[in-house]
Motif scaffolding. Structure first.
Motif, short mmCIF file in Angstrom:
data_model
loop_
_atom_site.label_atom_id
_atom_site.label_comp_id
_atom_site.label_asym_id
_atom_site.label_seq_id
_atom_site.Cartn_x
_atom_site.Cartn_y
_atom_site.Cartn_z
N ARG A 9 0.97 -0.86 0.13
CA ARG A 9 -0.30 0.12 -0.01
C ARG A 9 0.93 0.82 -0.11
N THR A 10 0.98 2.30 -1.30
CA THR A 10 1.71 2.59 -1.12
C THR A 10 0.84 4.66 -0.47
N THR A 11 1.98 5.38 0.24
CA THR A 11 0.82 6.44 0.24
C THR A 11 -0.42 7.12 -1.59
N ILE A 12 -1.39 7.52 -0.93
CA ILE A 12 -2.21 8.24 -2.38
C ILE A 12 -2.20 9.87 -1.66
N CYS A 13 -2.30 10.63 -2.13
CA CYS A 13 -2.60 11.78 -1.71
C CYS A 13 -3.79 12.31 -2.14
N ASP A 14 -4.40 13.60 -1.71
CA ASP A 14 -5.25 14.41 -1.69
C ASP A 14 -5.63 14.98 -3.00
#
Length: 133
Positions: free
Chosen positions: A106-111
């Motif tokens: 799971r990688t960081t997904i920016c908003d």
């Protein structure tokens, strides 16, 4: 591409469409002939048509968790000689994938809707001493 040519051949003809698309008219006609008469299929295509149901059967019988290697071994035990790379290719074509152990990555997904934080240091990222800017 063959379906596109089939849809538009009455309006434009096969050769003009094939001139625009990267396909030879003879190739188009061969593919259409293969659809009509299955005996004109290549040996690999005939073998693939026979193996697809077997691969699907082995995959379903084993609770849809077997990967290509285990499906290949199960087919070998059943007396169906087939190469492992062929099983891998056909499983990918069929959209079959074995169970994967462990957690998924799971990688960081920016908003994109969130506002950017303010720049409180005016882009000066060096300080002469701790807690001093």
């Amino acid at each position: 591409m063959i379906d596109f040519i089939d849809d538009h051949r009455r309006a434009y003809g096969v050769e003009p469409i094939c001139k625009v698309l990267p396909i030879a008219p003879l190739t188009y006609r061969d593919r259409v002939a293969e659809r009509v008469d299955l005996t004109k299929l290549s040996a690999r295509a005939k073998r693939d048509r026979a193996l697809r149901p077997e691969i699907r059967r082995v995959f379903k019988e084993n609770f849809e968790v077997y990967g290509a290697r285990k499906v290949w071994r199960q087919l070998g035990r059943a007396g169906i000689p087939v190469a492992r790379c062929t099983v891998e290719r056909l499983m990918a074509d069929l959209g079959l994938q074995g169970a994967i152990r462990g957690k998924s990555v799971r990688t960081t997904i920016c908003d994109k809707a969130a506002p950017c934080p303010l720049d409180h240091v005016n882009r000066q990222f060096h300080a002469p001493a701790p807690n001093v800017l």
